[in-house]
Design an enzyme around this catalytic site. Structure first.
Site, PDB file in Angstrom:
ATOM      1  N   ARG A   1      12.206  -6.610   6.100  1.00  0.00           N
ATOM      2  CA  ARG A   1      12.299  -5.142   6.093  1.00  0.00           C
ATOM      3  C   ARG A   1      12.924  -4.604   7.392  1.00  0.00           C
ATOM      4  NH1 ARG A   1       6.943  -1.614   5.463  1.00  0.00           N
ATOM      5  NH2 ARG A   1       6.429  -2.851   7.308  1.00  0.00           N
TER       6      ARG A   1
ATOM      7  N   ARG B   1      -0.555  -8.669  13.216  1.00  0.00           N
ATOM      8  CA  ARG B   1      -1.086  -7.690  12.243  1.00  0.00           C
ATOM      9  C   ARG B   1      -1.892  -8.406  11.165  1.00  0.00           C
ATOM     10  NH1 ARG B   1       4.443  -5.223  10.709  1.00  0.00           N
ATOM     11  NH2 ARG B   1       3.303  -4.163   9.040  1.00  0.00           N
TER      12      ARG B   1
ATOM     13  N   LYS C   1       0.829  -1.214   0.000  1.00  0.00           N
ATOM     14  CA  LYS C   1       0.000   0.000   0.000  1.00  0.00           C
ATOM     15  C   LYS C   1       0.865   1.267   0.000  1.00  0.00           C
ATOM     16  CE  LYS C   1      -1.924  -1.143   3.961  1.00  0.00           C
ATOM     17  NZ  LYS C   1      -1.305  -2.459   4.251  1.00  0.00           N
TER      18      LYS C   1
ATOM     19  N   ARG D   1      -9.716   0.945   8.167  1.00  0.00           N
ATOM     20  CA  ARG D   1      -9.294  -0.410   8.505  1.00  0.00           C
ATOM     21  C   ARG D   1     -10.391  -1.189   9.212  1.00  0.00           C
ATOM     22  NH1 ARG D   1      -3.521   0.621   8.468  1.00  0.00           N
ATOM     23  NH2 ARG D   1      -2.431  -1.323   8.840  1.00  0.00           N
TER      24      ARG D   1
ATOM     25  N   ARG E   1      11.207  -2.997  10.148  1.00  0.00           N
ATOM     26  CA  ARG E   1      10.576  -1.920  10.905  1.00  0.00           C
ATOM     27  C   ARG E   1      10.285  -2.450  12.305  1.00  0.00           C
ATOM     28  NH1 ARG E   1       5.428   0.329   7.915  1.00  0.00           N
ATOM     29  NH2 ARG E   1       4.250  -0.880   9.434  1.00  0.00           N
TER      30      ARG E   1
HETATM   31  P1  AP5 Z   1       4.757  -1.465   1.966  1.00  0.00           P
HETATM   32  O1  AP5 Z   1       4.591  -0.676   0.733  1.00  0.00           O
HETATM   33  O2  AP5 Z   1       5.211  -0.790   3.214  1.00  0.00           O
HETATM   34  O3  AP5 Z   1       3.420  -2.293   2.247  1.00  0.00           O
HETATM   35  P2  AP5 Z   1       2.205  -1.883   3.157  1.00  0.00           P
HETATM   36  O4  AP5 Z   1       1.039  -2.639   2.668  1.00  0.00           O
HETATM   37  O5  AP5 Z   1       2.098  -0.392   3.244  1.00  0.00           O
HETATM   38  O6  AP5 Z   1       2.754  -2.509   4.498  1.00  0.00           O
HETATM   39  P3  AP5 Z   1       2.836  -1.929   5.950  1.00  0.00           P
HETATM   40  O7  AP5 Z   1       3.639  -2.912   6.731  1.00  0.00           O
HETATM   41  O8  AP5 Z   1       3.278  -0.514   5.999  1.00  0.00           O
HETATM   42  O9  AP5 Z   1       1.302  -1.998   6.267  1.00  0.00           O
HETATM   43  P4  AP5 Z   1       0.529  -2.055   7.560  1.00  0.00           P
HETATM   44  O10 AP5 Z   1      -0.860  -1.993   7.076  1.00  0.00           O
HETATM   45  O11 AP5 Z   1       0.853  -3.155   8.486  1.00  0.00           O
HETATM   46  O12 AP5 Z   1       1.129  -0.782   8.324  1.00  0.00           O
HETATM   47  P5  AP5 Z   1       0.694   0.721   8.434  1.00  0.00           P
HETATM   48  O13 AP5 Z   1       1.899   1.539   8.327  1.00  0.00           O
HETATM   49  O14 AP5 Z   1      -0.480   1.050   7.574  1.00  0.00           O
HETATM   50  O15 AP5 Z   1       5.726  -2.685   1.613  1.00  0.00           O
HETATM   51  C1  AP5 Z   1       6.156  -3.599   2.601  1.00  0.00           C
HETATM   52  C2  AP5 Z   1       7.547  -4.134   2.193  1.00  0.00           C
HETATM   53  O16 AP5 Z   1       7.412  -4.865   0.982  1.00  0.00           O
HETATM   54  C3  AP5 Z   1       8.563  -3.034   1.919  1.00  0.00           C
HETATM   55  O17 AP5 Z   1       9.822  -3.481   2.338  1.00  0.00           O
HETATM   56  C4  AP5 Z   1       8.513  -2.865   0.400  1.00  0.00           C
HETATM   57  O18 AP5 Z   1       9.715  -2.412  -0.137  1.00  0.00           O
HETATM   58  C5  AP5 Z   1       8.201  -4.280  -0.055  1.00  0.00           C
HETATM   59  N1  AP5 Z   1       7.390  -4.320  -1.284  1.00  0.00           N
HETATM   60  C6  AP5 Z   1       6.341  -3.506  -1.610  1.00  0.00           C
HETATM   61  N2  AP5 Z   1       5.825  -3.862  -2.804  1.00  0.00           N
HETATM   62  C7  AP5 Z   1       6.564  -4.920  -3.238  1.00  0.00           C
HETATM   63  C8  AP5 Z   1       6.505  -5.734  -4.412  1.00  0.00           C
HETATM   64  N3  AP5 Z   1       5.596  -5.532  -5.382  1.00  0.00           N
HETATM   65  N4  AP5 Z   1       7.404  -6.732  -4.535  1.00  0.00           N
HETATM   66  C9  AP5 Z   1       8.331  -6.957  -3.552  1.00  0.00           C
HETATM   67  N5  AP5 Z   1       8.443  -6.219  -2.413  1.00  0.00           N
HETATM   68  C10 AP5 Z   1       7.558  -5.208  -2.259  1.00  0.00           C
HETATM   69  O19 AP5 Z   1       0.134   0.761   9.946  1.00  0.00           O
HETATM   70  C11 AP5 Z   1       1.023   0.496  11.029  1.00  0.00           C
HETATM   71  C12 AP5 Z   1       0.231   0.442  12.315  1.00  0.00           C
HETATM   72  O20 AP5 Z   1      -0.411   1.718  12.539  1.00  0.00           O
HETATM   73  C13 AP5 Z   1      -0.918  -0.571  12.361  1.00  0.00           C
HETATM   74  O21 AP5 Z   1      -0.474  -1.864  12.732  1.00  0.00           O
HETATM   75  C14 AP5 Z   1      -1.838   0.067  13.420  1.00  0.00           C
HETATM   76  O22 AP5 Z   1      -1.331  -0.169  14.707  1.00  0.00           O
HETATM   77  C15 AP5 Z   1      -1.704   1.547  13.125  1.00  0.00           C
HETATM   78  N6  AP5 Z   1      -2.725   2.055  12.183  1.00  0.00           N
HETATM   79  C16 AP5 Z   1      -2.490   2.583  10.946  1.00  0.00           C
HETATM   80  N7  AP5 Z   1      -3.646   2.942  10.359  1.00  0.00           N
HETATM   81  C17 AP5 Z   1      -4.632   2.644  11.247  1.00  0.00           C
HETATM   82  C18 AP5 Z   1      -6.036   2.759  11.209  1.00  0.00           C
HETATM   83  N8  AP5 Z   1      -6.677   3.251  10.129  1.00  0.00           N
HETATM   84  N9  AP5 Z   1      -6.746   2.312  12.274  1.00  0.00           N
HETATM   85  C19 AP5 Z   1      -6.119   1.814  13.368  1.00  0.00           C
HETATM   86  N10 AP5 Z   1      -4.784   1.672  13.460  1.00  0.00           N
HETATM   87  C20 AP5 Z   1      -4.040   2.091  12.411  1.00  0.00           C
END
Ligand code: AP5
Length: 209
Positions: A151, A164, A37, A112, A153
């Site tokens: 990754r 997650r 995403k 979400r 993080r």
């Molecule tokens: P990336 O692009 O970061 O993928 P992503 O789907 O954004 O993954 P995240 O881990 O950031 O998502 P998430 O939903 O767990 O975390 P978020 O930050 O939203 O890619 C991931 C990896 O894969 C990278 O290393 C990238 O380089 C690689 N990659 C990407 N595309 C690729 C491809 N095509 N091929 C190969 N490799 C690839 O949320 C974090 C936390 O915040 C949540 O757990 C929660 O606690 C909180 N939070 C955020 N939003 C809310 C909400 N709306 N409500 C409640 N809590 C929330």
């Protein structure tokens, strides 16, 4: 005056229209952790000329900056749980009211939960706008785990990644049916090279235009 006839609507957001290149401008990206995403939102924001708004990034910045919001959510992020819907509603309401989101946005990580989706609808309705598309990035679980655990993080420890993914299945996957019912769901295979996924999303948006 339109403002007097529709007092609930903010003049800050233009009614639904397309970006200058004819693409839908109010789009959300959703999918499991690691589905790409954030990567895609950043790429496409540039192509579409609208801001990428990542709630995960906003929360991590709040934690790093030590704000009241950051102190409240720090342990929640570290555990892989969700921040409560009311807090997230405030964060997103404030962000979407800013000038750069006036003509559109790519939302990454919000909504979400079903209540968050209802809040987003309400925020956009008040602005006299609506969502154009909800893009679901589909990636097999083994690939999600591979991407995240390589990754590094803070919330990418394997036990937190598993949590997650569990939270996604329980709380976020119901949005698939929610957006399908509204005719907004677009499924995209995210298990391809990054530029190929971006092209597939752009094709999908062109067809939605
Ligand atoms: P990336 O692009 O970061 O993928 P992503 O789907 O954004 O993954 P995240 O881990 O950031 O998502 P998430 O939903 O767990 O975390 P978020 O930050 O939203 O890619 C991931 C990896 O894969 C990278 O290393 C990238 O380089 C690689 N990659 C990407 N595309 C690729 C491809 N095509 N091929 C190969 N490799 C690839 O949320 C974090 C936390 O915040 C949540 O757990 C929660 O606690 C909180 N939070 C955020 N939003 C809310 C909400 N709306 N409500 C409640 N809590 C929330």
């Amino acid at each position: 005056m339109a403002g007097e006839a529709e007092p609930a609507k903010s003049p800050d957001m233009a009614p639904n229209d397309m970006t200058p290149n004819g693409m839908p401008s109010r789009v959300l990206l959703f999918g499991a952790p690691g589905s790409g995403k954030g990567t895609q939102a950043a790429l496409l924001a540039e192509r579409l000329g609208v801001p990428a708004i990542s709630t995960g990034e906003m929360l991590r910045a709040a934690v790093a900056g030590g704000s009241a919001l950051g102190r409240k959510v720090d342990a929640i992020l570290a555990a892989g749980s969700l921040v409560d819907d009311a807090t997230m509603g405030e964060v997103v309401r404030e962000r979407l009211a800013r000038a750069d989101a006036r003509r559109g946005f790519l939302l990454d990580g919000y909504p979400r939960t079903i209540p968050q989706a209802a809040t987003l609808e309400e925020i956009l309705r008040r602005h006299g706008a609506g969502l154009d598309a909800a893009i679901l990035l589909e990636v097999p679980e083994a690939e999600l785990v591979r991407r995240l655990t390589s990754r590094g993080r803070e919330d990418d420890r394997e036990d937190v990644v598993r949590e997650r993914l569990r939270v996604f299945d329980e709380k976020t996957a119901p949005l698939i049916g929610y957006y399908q019912q509204r005719g907004l769901l677009r499924r995209v295979d995210g298990d391809r090279a990054v530029p190929d996924v971006a092209d597939a999303i752009l094709d999908t948006l062109r067809r939605a235009a």
